[in-house]
Scaffold this motif. Structure first.
Motif, mmCIF file in Angstrom:
data_model
loop_
_atom_site.group_PDB
_atom_site.id
_atom_site.type_symbol
_atom_site.label_atom_id
_atom_site.label_comp_id
_atom_site.label_asym_id
_atom_site.label_seq_id
_atom_site.Cartn_x
_atom_site.Cartn_y
_atom_site.Cartn_z
ATOM 1 N N ARG A 46 -2.979 5.572 5.377
ATOM 2 C CA ARG A 46 -3.332 4.185 5.049
ATOM 3 C C ARG A 46 -2.602 3.203 5.952
ATOM 4 O O ARG A 46 -1.465 3.423 6.339
ATOM 5 C CB ARG A 46 -2.947 3.850 3.610
ATOM 6 C CG ARG A 46 -3.837 4.423 2.586
ATOM 7 C CD ARG A 46 -3.520 3.828 1.215
ATOM 8 N NE ARG A 46 -4.256 4.543 0.222
ATOM 9 C CZ ARG A 46 -3.720 5.371 -0.658
ATOM 10 N NH1 ARG A 46 -2.434 5.571 -0.680
ATOM 11 N NH2 ARG A 46 -4.485 5.995 -1.519
ATOM 12 N N THR B 84 -2.948 -2.138 3.528
ATOM 13 C CA THR B 84 -3.680 -1.523 2.416
ATOM 14 C C THR B 84 -2.703 -0.967 1.388
ATOM 15 O O THR B 84 -2.893 -1.143 0.182
ATOM 16 C CB THR B 84 -4.611 -0.417 2.930
ATOM 17 O OG1 THR B 84 -5.510 -0.981 3.887
ATOM 18 C CG2 THR B 84 -5.401 0.222 1.810
ATOM 19 N N HIS C 58 -9.030 -7.413 2.610
ATOM 20 C CA HIS C 58 -8.597 -7.027 3.949
ATOM 21 C C HIS C 58 -8.809 -8.129 4.986
ATOM 22 O O HIS C 58 -8.531 -7.920 6.170
ATOM 23 C CB HIS C 58 -9.287 -5.730 4.370
ATOM 24 C CG HIS C 58 -8.703 -4.534 3.703
ATOM 25 N ND1 HIS C 58 -9.145 -4.091 2.479
ATOM 26 C CD2 HIS C 58 -7.672 -3.739 4.042
ATOM 27 C CE1 HIS C 58 -8.418 -3.056 2.116
ATOM 28 N NE2 HIS C 58 -7.516 -2.824 3.043
#
Length: 180
Positions: free
Chosen positions: A102, A106, A77
Motif C-alpha cells: 500500500r 492509503t 485519494h
C-alpha cells in the motif's frame, strides 16, 4: 458492467467499451498489487473495466445513489493524486509499504479513518439511518455527510487545480494580503 471486446481501432489504444450483463460473481485472493492508484480510479483487466476503489459502499438515500463508492475512493485519494502532479515520484515504489504494497497515504487513511469506513459499510443507506431511532445510525449519517462534504469542497477548490493554477492562487492571496 463495461467490457472491451476485440482489437482496438486504428490509432486508439484500446477497443471501445460496451455495456455487458454480469453472469457470475466470484472472489479471488492473490498476493500482489491491489487497488492500484490511477488518475481515473479505474483499470481494465482482461477487457473488463474495474474500479480501483475497494471496501467503500455507495452513499444512498433509500436505494437512490448519492455518492458512489468509486467517487468516495477518488475523493479520499485526491490529495495523493494532487501531490503526484507536483512530484510524480511521490507515487513511486519508495512510498509504498513493503509488507502490504500500500501507498503510505492509503495506509494513513485506513489507520486514521477506518472508523468512518466501518460506519459506511454498516450505514450506507442514509435514509434508513435517518429513520432509525439509533444514536449510532444518526452519528454514522452525520459523520459520512460531513466527511463527504469536506472532501467534495476540497476537491473542487484545491485538488482539481493544476500545479500552476495553485501557484497563481497562492501568489494572488499573498499579494492581496500584503496590501491590506
Amino acid at each position: 458492467l463495461w467490457v472491451s471486446h476485440g482489437a482496438p481501432a486504428r490509432g486508439v489504444g484500446q477497443a471501445p467499451l460496451q455495456l455487458s450483463r454480469v453472469v457470475a460473481i466470484a472472489t479471488e485472493r492473490a498476493k500482489g498489487l491491489h487497488a492500484p492508484l490511477t488518475s481515473e480510479g479505474s483499470v481494465i483487466v482482461n477487457g473488463v473495466l474495474a474500479s480501483t476503489s475497494v471496501a467503500v459502499q455507495t452513499l444512498q438515500w433509500g436505494g437512490v445513489p448519492l455518492l458512489t463508492g468509486h467517487r468516495i475512493g477518488m475523493l479520499l485519494h485526491a490529495p495523493l493524486r494532487f501531490v503526484c502532479k507536483f512530484a510524480p515520484s511521490a507515487c513511486g515504489p519508495t512510498w509504498h509499504l513493503t509488507e502490504s504494497g500500500r501507498h503510505l497515504w492509503t495506509q494513513w487513511v485506513l489507520d486514521h479513518l477506518g472508523w468512518l469506513q466501518a460506519l459506511n459499510l454498516q450505514h450506507h443507506d442514509l435514509k434508513v439511518a435517518f429513520a432509525s431511532q439509533s444514536i449510532t445510525a444518526w452519528s454514522a449519517l452525520s459523520a459520512q455527510v460531513v466527511a463527504a462534504s469536506v472532501l467534495i469542497i476540497l476537491d473542487a477548490v484545491v485538488f482539481s487545480l493544476s500545479p500552476w493554477q495553485l501557484v497563481m492562487v497562492i501568489v494572488l492571496f499573498w499579494a492581496t494580503g500584503r496590501h491590506t
